[in-house]
Design a protein around this motif. Structure first.
Motif, mmCIF file in Angstrom:
data_model
loop_
_atom_site.group_PDB
_atom_site.id
_atom_site.type_symbol
_atom_site.label_atom_id
_atom_site.label_comp_id
_atom_site.label_asym_id
_atom_site.label_seq_id
_atom_site.Cartn_x
_atom_site.Cartn_y
_atom_site.Cartn_z
ATOM 1 N N GLU A 353 0.830 -1.217 0.000
ATOM 2 C CA GLU A 353 0.000 0.000 0.000
ATOM 3 C C GLU A 353 0.861 1.263 0.000
ATOM 4 N N ARG A 354 2.052 1.173 0.574
ATOM 5 C CA ARG A 354 2.930 2.352 0.601
ATOM 6 C C ARG A 354 3.782 2.459 -0.673
ATOM 7 N N GLY A 355 3.489 1.622 -1.658
ATOM 8 C CA GLY A 355 4.128 1.775 -2.971
ATOM 9 C C GLY A 355 5.321 0.877 -3.216
ATOM 10 N N ALA A 356 5.593 -0.059 -2.328
ATOM 11 C CA ALA A 356 6.741 -0.956 -2.528
ATOM 12 C C ALA A 356 6.483 -1.902 -3.707
ATOM 13 N N THR A 357 7.565 -2.390 -4.296
ATOM 14 C CA THR A 357 7.469 -3.469 -5.283
ATOM 15 C C THR A 357 7.553 -4.780 -4.515
ATOM 16 N N VAL A 358 6.566 -5.649 -4.679
ATOM 17 C CA VAL A 358 6.526 -6.889 -3.900
ATOM 18 C C VAL A 358 6.335 -8.081 -4.831
ATOM 19 N N ASP A 379 12.042 -1.117 -3.321
ATOM 20 C CA ASP A 379 11.437 0.214 -3.501
ATOM 21 C C ASP A 379 10.705 0.619 -2.232
ATOM 22 N N VAL A 380 11.418 0.580 -1.144
ATOM 23 C CA VAL A 380 10.800 0.848 0.144
ATOM 24 C C VAL A 380 11.738 1.750 0.954
ATOM 25 N N ALA A 381 11.167 2.665 1.740
ATOM 26 C CA ALA A 381 11.993 3.603 2.523
ATOM 27 C C ALA A 381 12.738 2.867 3.628
ATOM 28 N N GLU A 382 13.926 3.386 3.973
ATOM 29 C CA GLU A 382 14.705 2.739 5.048
ATOM 30 C C GLU A 382 13.983 2.786 6.393
ATOM 31 N N THR A 383 13.022 3.692 6.522
ATOM 32 C CA THR A 383 12.276 3.828 7.779
ATOM 33 C C THR A 383 11.003 2.981 7.792
ATOM 34 N N ASP A 384 10.715 2.295 6.696
ATOM 35 C CA ASP A 384 9.469 1.523 6.606
ATOM 36 C C ASP A 384 9.452 0.412 7.670
ATOM 37 N N PRO A 385 8.275 0.106 8.208
ATOM 38 C CA PRO A 385 8.204 -0.990 9.198
ATOM 39 C C PRO A 385 8.776 -2.314 8.685
ATOM 40 N N VAL A 386 8.641 -2.609 7.391
ATOM 41 C CA VAL A 386 9.189 -3.891 6.906
ATOM 42 C C VAL A 386 10.712 -3.904 6.911
ATOM 43 N N VAL A 387 11.319 -2.696 6.998
ATOM 44 C CA VAL A 387 12.785 -2.603 7.063
ATOM 45 C C VAL A 387 13.253 -2.576 8.517
ATOM 46 N N LEU A 396 11.785 -11.003 2.640
ATOM 47 C CA LEU A 396 13.125 -10.443 2.426
ATOM 48 C C LEU A 396 12.969 -9.050 1.819
ATOM 49 N N VAL A 397 13.677 -8.076 2.390
ATOM 50 C CA VAL A 397 13.640 -6.704 1.866
ATOM 51 C C VAL A 397 14.992 -6.407 1.217
ATOM 52 N N ILE A 398 14.960 -5.801 0.040
ATOM 53 C CA ILE A 398 16.215 -5.459 -0.650
ATOM 54 C C ILE A 398 16.400 -3.943 -0.658
ATOM 55 N N LEU A 399 17.573 -3.518 -0.177
ATOM 56 C CA LEU A 399 17.909 -2.091 -0.104
ATOM 57 C C LEU A 399 19.187 -1.855 -0.907
ATOM 58 N N GLY A 400 19.384 -0.612 -1.344
ATOM 59 C CA GLY A 400 20.604 -0.277 -2.085
ATOM 60 C C GLY A 400 21.551 0.538 -1.214
ATOM 61 N N HIS A 401 22.883 0.299 -1.368
ATOM 62 C CA HIS A 401 23.863 1.128 -0.644
ATOM 63 C C HIS A 401 24.775 1.847 -1.623
ATOM 64 N N GLN A 402 25.448 2.895 -1.135
ATOM 65 C CA GLN A 402 26.324 3.719 -1.982
ATOM 66 C C GLN A 402 27.798 3.471 -1.663
ATOM 67 N N GLY A 403 28.136 2.296 -1.200
ATOM 68 C CA GLY A 403 29.542 2.019 -0.871
ATOM 69 C C GLY A 403 29.677 1.592 0.582
ATOM 70 N N GLU A 404 30.929 1.368 0.964
ATOM 71 C CA GLU A 404 31.213 0.717 2.252
ATOM 72 C C GLU A 404 30.600 1.437 3.468
#
Ligand code: NAD
Length: 492
Positions: A353-358, A379-387, A396-404
């Motif tokens: 409902e919050r717009g994530a890709t599931v 496609d979910v905010a780092e603050t989302d309850p599922v995170v 399983l939630v997938i997040l992106g990082h910008q390096g170490e």
């Protein structure tokens, strides 16, 4: 009836339903509420237990207190011989125990054989060895004698997700240390605990050393915790209940070991093998339908690889075969209860409902059972309850990082710190990640559970206090006494 159904029936038949094991006796108290136990795959009632009351609890603690002096006075070699005998019994009856645990929790049978039978057997043996290896008494450089002594009567309260292992992870070090114990298993999975108590009886662990009471957390559990009769409480379960138990113990100044939840990261760096890292993470995340406190539930990949990771993970998730966990072809069973299923679906639906890709994450189309299709979310905010929150399901939630530095920041950005997995081809970077991540265990490049199971297990931050397994696990059950002056001890 199929062979597996027969095996399940034989396993439940071997259990003393509606009974408590107190002071070496099986008691079937009259007038107590009976709580049904369900098979979560079929929703059939497979047994029932007593909701133990104040008099049962008082009897269990009295038995444990009475048994304490003799048990703690036994030489370590004799105490650990009982653990080895219990390990032998688990080895001999492990198949039955695994079938029983699968019937109660819905874990695929192959997984049950590993974590409900082989692992507790190994924990008993390795804890016995840790106790034999321990310096129980030594002189320090001041000439003082340092003694290790048992804390006393232990209260052990366990959850339903790895029920046999969690009981044994308390029972083994408590007994090796010279403590006696009152155990209360989760009300969803008490039958394997009754089976384990029968094994303790079979190997003739002296009366009162191990006691088992059953019941709900809100009734029996709460009464046990509020009693003034224990010297240490060892709890595995949710953060909310752990906080409460820790507060009660703190108020009384008794020791509390708390093994609580997790929201563990799997950090993948740009030079790692993405396919291997993602597939392994999916497998580790979805063991026991994700009902695993150290499941890697947050996959943190380089931002530019997030879409590829989503594709690999969704494909791996779609390969799961949901069904009867007693059948060999089943790779994912149901969740442990309807409550757990509904909780998981609420989390996934909320993210959608919050717009994530599931991918996946729907209630499975099956006639019975608390099944949920495994879910991969991005496609979910780092603050989302599922995170941020522990879901305790196949999500399983997938997040992106910008390096170490960013990967370390995201890995540490939850209240929890139980475990972490990391993937990197660069040893120097691996070392920085290991030190940067605040978690009780860090697994590098897909390494799984160590054998023997002696690596300390437990959490930083809100994942808990204290450690289980091996020498560190044993220390939780020991007091330290310094004797200053002349003392004719064993080592003196
Ligand atoms: P829970 O906290 O509801 O229950 C755990 C145990 O505590 C059960 O035996 C329950 O009956 C008892 N209990 C509940 N309320 C109580 C009270 N007021 N007083 C005394 N006892 C009480 O947890 P659960 O739902 O059974 O298990 C799932 C949770 O456990 C998850 O959050 C999971 O992460 C956590 N867990 C942690 C670990 C670990 O080692 N860190 C291992 C397994 C599970």
């Amino acid at each position: 009836m199929t062979t597996t159904m027969q095996a399940a029936a034989a396993a439940t038949d071997a259990v003393r339903m509606n009974s408590l094991y107190i002071g070496g006796q099986w008691l079937t108290p009259a007038g107590r509420e009976l709580i049904p136990v369900l098979n979560p795959a079929t929703e059939e009632v497979i047994g029932s237990i007593v909701d133990a009351d104040d008099s049962d609890i008082a009897a269990a603690f009295a038995a444990a207190r009475q048994a304490l002096p003799e048990w703690s006075a036994l030489p370590v070699s004799e105490r650990t011989a009982y653990l080895d005998a219990l390990a032998d019994a688990l080895r001999d009856q492990g198949q039955q125990l695994a079938v029983l645990a699968t019937s109660e929790i819905g874990m695929p049978l192959a997984e049950s054989r590993g974590v409900q039978a082989a692992l507790p057997e190994a924990v008993l043996r390795s804890t016995a060895q840790a106790a034999r290896d321990l310096d129980w008494e030594y002189q320090d450089e001041s000439g003082s004698t340092v003694l290790r002594e048992p804390v006393g009567v232990v209260l052990g309260i366990t959850p339903w997700n790895f029920p046999v292992h969690q009981l044994v992870a308390k029972l083994a070090p408590a007994l090796a240390a010279g403590c006696t114990i009152v155990l209360k298993p989760a009300e969803l999975t008490p039958l394997n605990a009754l089976f384990l108590a029968a094994l303790c009886d079979q190997v003739a662990i002296p009366a009162g050393v191990v006691n088992l009471v059953t019941g709900r957390g809100s009734t029996t559990g709460e009464k046990l915790v509020q009693s003034q009769a224990y010297d240490l409480v060892s709890f595995t379960g949710s953060l909310a209940v752990g906080r409460h138990i820790g507060a009660v113990a703190g108020d009384r100044v008794v020791r509390a070991t708390l093994e609580l939840g997790g929201k563990s990261p799997a950090v993948v760096m740009a030079d790692a093998d993405l396919e291997a890292a993602v597939r392994t993470t999916v497998r580790n995340c979805f063991t026991n339908a994700g009902q695993k406190c150290n499941a890697p539930t947050r996959l943190i990949v380089p931002a530019e690889q997030r879409a590829a990771a989503m594709q690999i993970a969704s494909a791996a998730a779609a390969e799961y075969r949901l069904g009867d966990p007693l059948q060999a072809q089943t790779t994912m069973g149901p969740l442990a209860s309807d409550v757990q299923r509904d909780k998981v679906l609420r989390y996934v639906d909320g993210a959608r409902e919050r717009g994530a890709t599931v991918a996946g994450g729907r209630r499975a189309d099956r006639p019975t059972g608390f099944f949920v299709e495994p879910a991969v979310i991005t496609d979910v905010a780092e603050t989302d309850p599922v995170v941020q929150e522990e879901i305790f399901g196949p999500v399983l939630v997938i997040l992106g990082h910008q390096g170490e530095a960013d990967a370390i920041r995201i890995a540490n950005d939850t209240p929890y710190g139980l475990s972490a997995e990391l993937w990197s081809a660069d040893p120097a970077q691996t070392a920085r990640l290991v030190r940067g991540i605040r978690a009780g265990q860090v697994r590098v490049n897909g390494v799984r559970s160590p054998h023997p199971p002696v690596a300390p297990f437990g959490g930083y931050k809100a994942s808990g206090l204290g450690r289980e397994l091996g020498a560190f696990g044993l220390e939780e059950y020991l007091e330290v006494k310094a004797v200053l002056g002349t003392f004719e001890g064993e080592a003196g």
